[in-house]
Design a protein around this motif. Structure first.
Motif, PDB file in Angstrom:
ATOM      1  N   ILE A  13       0.839  -1.207   0.000  1.00 56.05           N
ATOM      2  CA  ILE A  13       0.000   0.000   0.000  1.00 56.05           C
ATOM      3  C   ILE A  13       0.870   1.252   0.000  1.00 56.05           C
ATOM      4  O   ILE A  13       0.644   2.186  -0.782  1.00 56.05           O
ATOM      5  N   GLN A  14       1.857   1.278   0.887  1.00 57.75           N
ATOM      6  CA  GLN A  14       2.734   2.443   0.982  1.00 57.75           C
ATOM      7  C   GLN A  14       3.509   2.668  -0.312  1.00 57.75           C
ATOM      8  O   GLN A  14       3.646   3.801  -0.770  1.00 57.75           O
ATOM      9  N   ALA A  15       4.011   1.591  -0.908  1.00 54.84           N
ATOM     10  CA  ALA A  15       4.764   1.732  -2.154  1.00 54.84           C
ATOM     11  C   ALA A  15       3.877   2.310  -3.252  1.00 54.84           C
ATOM     12  O   ALA A  15       4.308   3.178  -4.017  1.00 54.84           O
ATOM     13  N   HIS A  16       2.647   1.848  -3.317  1.00 54.80           N
ATOM     14  CA  HIS A  16       1.722   2.358  -4.330  1.00 54.80           C
ATOM     15  C   HIS A  16       1.430   3.839  -4.097  1.00 54.80           C
ATOM     16  O   HIS A  16       1.446   4.641  -5.044  1.00 54.80           O
ATOM     17  N   GLU A  17       1.167   4.209  -2.844  1.00 49.61           N
ATOM     18  CA  GLU A  17       0.866   5.609  -2.533  1.00 49.61           C
ATOM     19  C   GLU A  17       2.056   6.521  -2.814  1.00 49.61           C
ATOM     20  O   GLU A  17       1.889   7.605  -3.394  1.00 49.61           O
ATOM     21  N   TRP A  18       3.260   6.094  -2.408  1.00 47.05           N
ATOM     22  CA  TRP A  18       4.429   6.940  -2.623  1.00 47.05           C
ATOM     23  C   TRP A  18       4.788   7.045  -4.097  1.00 47.05           C
ATOM     24  O   TRP A  18       5.243   8.076  -4.562  1.00 47.05           O
ATOM     25  N   ARG A  19       4.571   5.972  -4.861  1.00 46.28           N
ATOM     26  CA  ARG A  19       4.844   6.048  -6.296  1.00 46.28           C
ATOM     27  C   ARG A  19       3.861   7.010  -6.962  1.00 46.28           C
ATOM     28  O   ARG A  19       4.242   7.798  -7.833  1.00 46.28           O
ATOM     29  N   ALA A  20       2.607   6.978  -6.531  1.00 42.00           N
ATOM     30  CA  ALA A  20       1.613   7.910  -7.081  1.00 42.00           C
ATOM     31  C   ALA A  20       2.002   9.351  -6.752  1.00 42.00           C
ATOM     32  O   ALA A  20       1.887  10.234  -7.612  1.00 42.00           O
ATOM     33  N   ARG A  21       2.476   9.591  -5.539  1.00 38.14           N
ATOM     34  CA  ARG A  21       2.905  10.950  -5.159  1.00 38.14           C
ATOM     35  C   ARG A  21       4.108  11.386  -5.995  1.00 38.14           C
ATOM     36  O   ARG A  21       4.205  12.543  -6.407  1.00 38.14           O
ATOM     37  N   ALA A  22       5.020  10.444  -6.247  1.00 40.34           N
ATOM     38  CA  ALA A  22       6.195  10.779  -7.054  1.00 40.34           C
ATOM     39  C   ALA A  22       5.787  11.117  -8.484  1.00 40.34           C
ATOM     40  O   ALA A  22       6.336  12.030  -9.099  1.00 40.34           O
ATOM     41  N   LEU A  23       4.812  10.395  -9.006  1.00 33.74           N
ATOM     42  CA  LEU A  23       4.356  10.674 -10.366  1.00 33.74           C
ATOM     43  C   LEU A  23       3.616  11.999 -10.466  1.00 33.74           C
ATOM     44  O   LEU A  23       3.523  12.579 -11.554  1.00 33.74           O
ATOM     45  N   ARG A  24       3.083  12.469  -9.345  1.00 28.55           N
ATOM     46  CA  ARG A  24       2.434  13.786  -9.336  1.00 28.55           C
ATOM     47  C   ARG A  24       3.434  14.920  -9.193  1.00 28.55           C
ATOM     48  O   ARG A  24       3.057  16.085  -9.253  1.00 28.55           O
ATOM     49  N   GLY A  25       4.718  14.590  -8.970  1.00 27.27           N
ATOM     50  CA  GLY A  25       5.740  15.626  -8.976  1.00 27.27           C
ATOM     51  C   GLY A  25       6.395  15.933  -7.648  1.00 27.27           C
ATOM     52  O   GLY A  25       7.249  16.816  -7.589  1.00 27.27           O
ATOM     53  N   GLU A  26       6.072  15.240  -6.571  1.00 26.93           N
ATOM     54  CA  GLU A  26       6.745  15.482  -5.293  1.00 26.93           C
ATOM     55  C   GLU A  26       8.172  14.965  -5.381  1.00 26.93           C
ATOM     56  O   GLU A  26       8.409  13.799  -5.682  1.00 26.93           O
ATOM     57  N   LYS A  27       9.129  15.833  -5.125  1.00 26.57           N
ATOM     58  CA  LYS A  27      10.524  15.472  -5.324  1.00 26.57           C
ATOM     59  C   LYS A  27      11.017  14.428  -4.326  1.00 26.57           C
ATOM     60  O   LYS A  27      11.714  13.493  -4.697  1.00 26.57           O
ATOM     61  N   GLN A  28      10.689  14.547  -3.051  1.00 27.91           N
ATOM     62  CA  GLN A  28      11.166  13.584  -2.056  1.00 27.91           C
ATOM     63  C   GLN A  28      10.458  12.237  -2.163  1.00 27.91           C
ATOM     64  O   GLN A  28      10.958  11.233  -1.672  1.00 27.91           O
ATOM     65  N   ALA A  29       9.308  12.195  -2.780  1.00 27.66           N
ATOM     66  CA  ALA A  29       8.528  10.964  -2.863  1.00 27.66           C
ATOM     67  C   ALA A  29       9.214   9.916  -3.728  1.00 27.66           C
ATOM     68  O   ALA A  29       9.055   8.715  -3.504  1.00 27.66           O
ATOM     69  N   ARG A  30      10.005  10.349  -4.693  1.00 27.63           N
ATOM     70  CA  ARG A  30      10.655   9.393  -5.593  1.00 27.63           C
ATOM     71  C   ARG A  30      11.613   8.481  -4.844  1.00 27.63           C
ATOM     72  O   ARG A  30      11.623   7.267  -5.053  1.00 27.63           O
ATOM     73  N   GLY A  31      12.408   9.027  -3.960  1.00 30.16           N
ATOM     74  CA  GLY A  31      13.368   8.223  -3.198  1.00 30.16           C
ATOM     75  C   GLY A  31      12.683   7.260  -2.245  1.00 30.16           C
ATOM     76  O   GLY A  31      13.101   6.104  -2.107  1.00 30.16           O
ATOM     77  N   ILE A  32      11.629   7.707  -1.594  1.00 31.70           N
ATOM     78  CA  ILE A  32      10.890   6.845  -0.674  1.00 31.70           C
ATOM     79  C   ILE A  32      10.209   5.721  -1.446  1.00 31.70           C
ATOM     80  O   ILE A  32      10.247   4.556  -1.039  1.00 31.70           O
ATOM     81  N   ALA A  33       9.597   6.064  -2.570  1.00 37.62           N
ATOM     82  CA  ALA A  33       8.946   5.039  -3.392  1.00 37.62           C
ATOM     83  C   ALA A  33       9.966   4.008  -3.866  1.00 37.62           C
ATOM     84  O   ALA A  33       9.693   2.801  -3.853  1.00 37.62           O
ATOM     85  N   HIS A  34      11.143   4.460  -4.234  1.00 33.93           N
ATOM     86  CA  HIS A  34      12.173   3.540  -4.690  1.00 33.93           C
ATOM     87  C   HIS A  34      12.600   2.596  -3.565  1.00 33.93           C
ATOM     88  O   HIS A  34      12.763   1.386  -3.789  1.00 33.93           O
ATOM     89  N   ALA A  35      12.773   3.106  -2.358  1.00 34.35           N
ATOM     90  CA  ALA A  35      13.171   2.267  -1.230  1.00 34.35           C
ATOM     91  C   ALA A  35      12.100   1.226  -0.913  1.00 34.35           C
ATOM     92  O   ALA A  35      12.418   0.061  -0.646  1.00 34.35           O
ATOM     93  N   LEU A  36      10.832   1.628  -0.968  1.00 34.59           N
ATOM     94  CA  LEU A  36       9.742   0.685  -0.710  1.00 34.59           C
ATOM     95  C   LEU A  36       9.667  -0.384  -1.800  1.00 34.59           C
ATOM     96  O   LEU A  36       9.491  -1.572  -1.508  1.00 34.59           O
ATOM     97  N   GLU A  37       9.828   0.020  -3.039  1.00 38.22           N
ATOM     98  CA  GLU A  37       9.789  -0.941  -4.150  1.00 38.22           C
ATOM     99  C   GLU A  37      10.983  -1.888  -4.115  1.00 38.22           C
ATOM    100  O   GLU A  37      10.863  -3.065  -4.452  1.00 38.22           O
TER     101      GLU A  37
END
Length: 76
Positions: A13-37
């Protein structure tokens, strides 16, 4: 929050949410999404190329055609 501490379902769930935030343009979200994935890939490894390679029919084309033309059973 560390990815190793999350349960499997929560991690997904968290990985999906953070990836969606990263795709919307949040800069810090990309690194968190990558760590979760990365943690998801560690926990649930996909089949390697070796296992897929073992299931391939590597006989020459002529042999495969002959096998396809012969019936699977013999009439006695």
């Amino acid at each position: 929050m560390t990815p190793q501490d999350l349960q499997d379902q929560e991690l997904m769930i968290q990985a999906h949410e953070w990836r969606a935030r990263a795709l919307r343009g949040e800069k810090q979200a990309r690194g968190i999404a990558h760590a979760l994935e990365r943690e998801i890939r560690r926990r649930f490894p996909s089949p390697s190329n070796d296992t897929v390679y073992d299931t391939l029919d590597l006989r020459p084309l002529e042999q495969r055609r002959e096998a396809a033309q012969r019936p699977a059973w013999k009439f006695w």
